[in-house]
Design a protein around this motif. Structure first.
Motif, PDB file in Angstrom:
ATOM      1  N   GLU A 104       0.831  -1.196   0.000  1.00  0.00           N
ATOM      2  CA  GLU A 104       0.000   0.000   0.000  1.00  0.00           C
ATOM      3  C   GLU A 104       0.876   1.260   0.000  1.00  0.00           C
ATOM      4  O   GLU A 104       0.599   2.237  -0.707  1.00  0.00           O
ATOM      5  N   LEU A 105       1.950   1.236   0.767  1.00  0.00           N
ATOM      6  CA  LEU A 105       2.861   2.385   0.816  1.00  0.00           C
ATOM      7  C   LEU A 105       3.493   2.631  -0.554  1.00  0.00           C
ATOM      8  O   LEU A 105       3.604   3.780  -0.996  1.00  0.00           O
ATOM      9  N   ALA A 106       3.902   1.555  -1.209  1.00  0.00           N
ATOM     10  CA  ALA A 106       4.518   1.697  -2.527  1.00  0.00           C
ATOM     11  C   ALA A 106       3.519   2.293  -3.521  1.00  0.00           C
ATOM     12  O   ALA A 106       3.865   3.174  -4.332  1.00  0.00           O
ATOM     13  N   ARG A 107       2.271   1.808  -3.476  1.00  0.00           N
ATOM     14  CA  ARG A 107       1.244   2.343  -4.381  1.00  0.00           C
ATOM     15  C   ARG A 107       0.991   3.826  -4.120  1.00  0.00           C
ATOM     16  O   ARG A 107       0.930   4.641  -5.047  1.00  0.00           O
ATOM     17  N   ILE A 108       0.867   4.185  -2.848  1.00  0.00           N
ATOM     18  CA  ILE A 108       0.584   5.578  -2.491  1.00  0.00           C
ATOM     19  C   ILE A 108       1.733   6.485  -2.921  1.00  0.00           C
ATOM     20  O   ILE A 108       1.529   7.588  -3.437  1.00  0.00           O
ATOM     21  N   GLU A 109       2.969   6.031  -2.721  1.00  0.00           N
ATOM     22  CA  GLU A 109       4.120   6.859  -3.067  1.00  0.00           C
ATOM     23  C   GLU A 109       4.190   7.102  -4.569  1.00  0.00           C
ATOM     24  O   GLU A 109       4.589   8.181  -5.022  1.00  0.00           O
TER      25      GLU A 109
END
Length: 632
Positions: free
Chosen positions: A571-576
């Motif tokens: 999720e963090l990778a997608r948001i970034e």
């Protein structure tokens, strides 16, 4: 969020000066707002208008019918003839308030060490402030307005008040406004900032650090020619990003913008160069306290321990040290010992032959002798030029650097405000070219802009600096390490800074409360001699807001599974990735707005798009923070 109160088209003048001109602001449930601005620009006036304590020349203030407002005055307004207990709870019986855990928490946090039966007039300034706060906070107000609440409070009191305000209401309940120069406090408790200047109010999202960044960006985009003021803001940003941990509410996503702004800004201090200059001016020996004991008459006969008990402290050339401690622990007395104003009872105070000390006292009574002179005349009387940060400045230039405009430079000292007198006395000390400078609560009465200017001057000052202050931001900004006085006659080094000091205090109070717990359980009654619980009780700072910790403590076990952590990383990778795309859009929109500066219609369209991008960023940033908590 429901609307609580607001002001519409507020204008007010004093004499020929317009303080606020057509200001419209509102306060909704969940608002946590800090008010900043220069001394005299109308911060307190705005808050008094919204509290309906004064009437505007034009415009109106409205509030929801059932909304109650609590107000803390900047000045002391308590009836000096009342006892502490009556001043806080009135004629209510003990059982009426002591049965309320929220009130007991407030009493323990603020007035546990104040004599319940003493007259208010007999209290110290800090005690009166805490009594006034307790009187305000025990009432269930919907809106709280605080005018300089941290004045006269020690570091521990400021930390307690911050925790209380953060936990007093749920996220979307209640609201408060606070006027304060304490920048750490603004960052700790505020989610929005109002800047009062030039008769208007500009709103900013976030606490003080976010406000500094947004203000610098606003000035850049508007091409405002305020060179000196903006340079100070940039230097402040450099400190925020390179010094202590970033304090913005969303530092991970604002850091690129901040880095662009401060790319050409040098470090706040050239430590090596300053150390070399300090050594040249001071030699190897500065001030040493060797096995010093200081006891006042009557200490031995009363069984009271000495104020200092066999302490040793050595100050090096160019050393910058901050001092924190409980009230009455001897912070100001330590400065007097170092300055040679008092002698120790035992031990030795040794000073280098070239030491020229200067002390900024809390009262600034030193200016009484020049009350009839004008500001610039006071400085010229000391010296025509002075070297600051490697640059030679005239008296007028130095006076201007600390906020005295051309008009103010010719004001008589007797007509200056408290903050202006403090600035002038600091300037007077600096032009005397001391090589050991001692500052006792230097932030009192100064606004945030002036504090930044003072810090800028101190950055280039090549000497040994000792600062006593409850202002955590200032201590981190201008000193390199801190010492603590805990009231036990010793001086402790604080590698962990002010957070470590607060942790030590909580541990000491917890031990004292544990020792006294059995006695209280056996027959103690709330309200008998002071308050219901101690400042470090289970209902107070130790648990109220998740107090500070020291690096190296044991960490709690994670409540999340490995599968949840893997999902969080995805999720963090997608948001970034999405944030990167939005950042590119934002940059293009800024460029388009700059290119369309003369086309107001186009500017409006682009601004609408920009606000949409910023709203998406806010949502993603919140999601990022929620996901990151899984990995902590």
């Amino acid at each position: 969020m429901a609307h609580l109160l607001g002001g519409e088209s507020l204008s007010i003048s004093f004499g020929t000066r317009t303080v606020l001109d057509g200001v419209t602001v509102g306060l909704d449930e969940g608002d946590r707002i800090g008010i900043v601005g220069r001394n005299g620009d109308g911060k307190s006036t705005l808050m008094r208008l919204l509290a309906q304590r004064i009437t505007p020349d034009s415009g109106r203030v409205t509030k929801r019918r059932d909304v109650t407002v609590g107000y803390l005055d900047q000045s002391d307004v308590l009836d000096g003839d009342l006892t502490v207990g009556v001043a806080i709870v009135g004629e209510r019986a003990d059982y009426e308030w002591a049965s309320n855990p929220a009130i007991r928490e407030i009493m323990g946090g603020l007035v546990e060490d104040v004599d319940w039966h003493a007259q208010v007039r007999s209290l110290s300034g800090g005690q009166k402030r805490r009594v006034a706060l307790a009187k305000l906070l025990i009432e269930p107000h919907d809106v709280i307005m605080l005018d300089e609440p941290t004045n006269h409070l020690d570091v521990e009191g400021v930390a307690w008040l911050a925790r209380h305000l953060k936990t007093r209401w749920r996220a979307n309940e209640g609201a408060f406004l606070v006027v304060t120069h304490d920048r750490w406090f603004l960052d700790e408790v505020c989610t929005d900032t109002w800047e009062v200047h030039d008769g208007i109010v500009d709103p900013f999202e976030g606490g003080y650090a976010a406000y500094v960044l947004a203000r610098a960006e606003r000035d850049r985009m508007a091409a405002v020619v305020e060179g000196k003021r903006q340079n100070l803001m940039k230097k402040e940003l450099a400190w925020l990003r390179r010094g202590a941990p970033a304090r913005t509410s969303k530092p991970k996503f604002r850091i690129d913008a901040a880095n662009d702004l401060i790319a050409d800004v040098p470090e706040p201090r050239d430590t090596v160069a300053l150390s070399r200059m300090a050594s040249a001016r001071l030699g190897k020996d500065v001030i040493d306290l060797e096995d010093v004991t200081l006891a006042y008459d009557g200490d031995a006969s009363s069984g009271a321990p000495p104020l200092f008990d066999h302490v040793t402290l050595r100050l090096a050339p160019g050393e910058r040290v901050g001092i924190v401690g409980v009230n009455g622990a001897g912070k100001s007395t330590l400065l007097r010992l170092l300055a040679g104003e008092i002698a120790p009872t035992a031990g030795r105070a040794k000073r280098g032959k070239t030491v020229v000390p200067a002390v900024l006292s809390q009262e600034v009574r030193e200016l009484d002798e020049v009350a009839d002179l004008r500001v610039v005349e006071v400085i010229q009387r000391e010296k025509q030029t002075v070297v600051v940060g490697g640059k030679e400045l005239s008296a007028g230039q130095l006076v201007e650097q600390l906020g005295f405009t051309n008009e103010k430079q010719w004001t008589r000292v007797s007509e200056l405000s408290g903050g202006e007198r403090r600035r002038l006395q600091l300037l007077r000390l600096l032009v005397g070219e001391p090589n050991v400078l001692m500052l006792d609560e230097p932030t009192n009465d100064l606004d945030t802009d002036t504090l930044a200017a003072v810090e800028d001057v101190l950055d280039g000052w090549p000497g040994t600096l000792v600062v006593v202050s409850h202002d955590r931001y200032l201590l981190e900004r201008v000193t390199d390490h801190q010492l603590a006085l805990l009231g036990d006659g010793r001086i402790r080094d604080l590698p962990g800074g002010v957070d470590q000091y607060l942790q030590l205090r909580e541990e000491a109070l917890a031990v004292a409360e544990s020792a006294a717990g059995s006695t209280a359980a056996a027959g103690g009654t709330a309200g008998g001699s002071g308050a219901a619980s101690g400042r470090g009780s289970a209902a107070t700072p130790a648990t109220a807001g998740g107090g500070p910790t020291i690096a190296g403590g044991s960490a709690p076990a994670s409540r999340f599974t490995e599968a949840q952590k893997r999902e969080a990383r995805k999720e963090l990778a997608r948001i970034e990735r999405q944030l990167g795309k939005l950042a590119a859009q934002e940059e293009r929109l800024h460029a388009d707005m700059a290119a369309s500066a003369d086309d107001y219609g186009r500017i409006g369209e682009l601004n609408t798009q920009l606000q949409d991008v910023l709203a998406q960023k806010d949502e993603l940033e919140l999601a990022w923070l929620e996901a990151s908590e899984v990995l902590e």
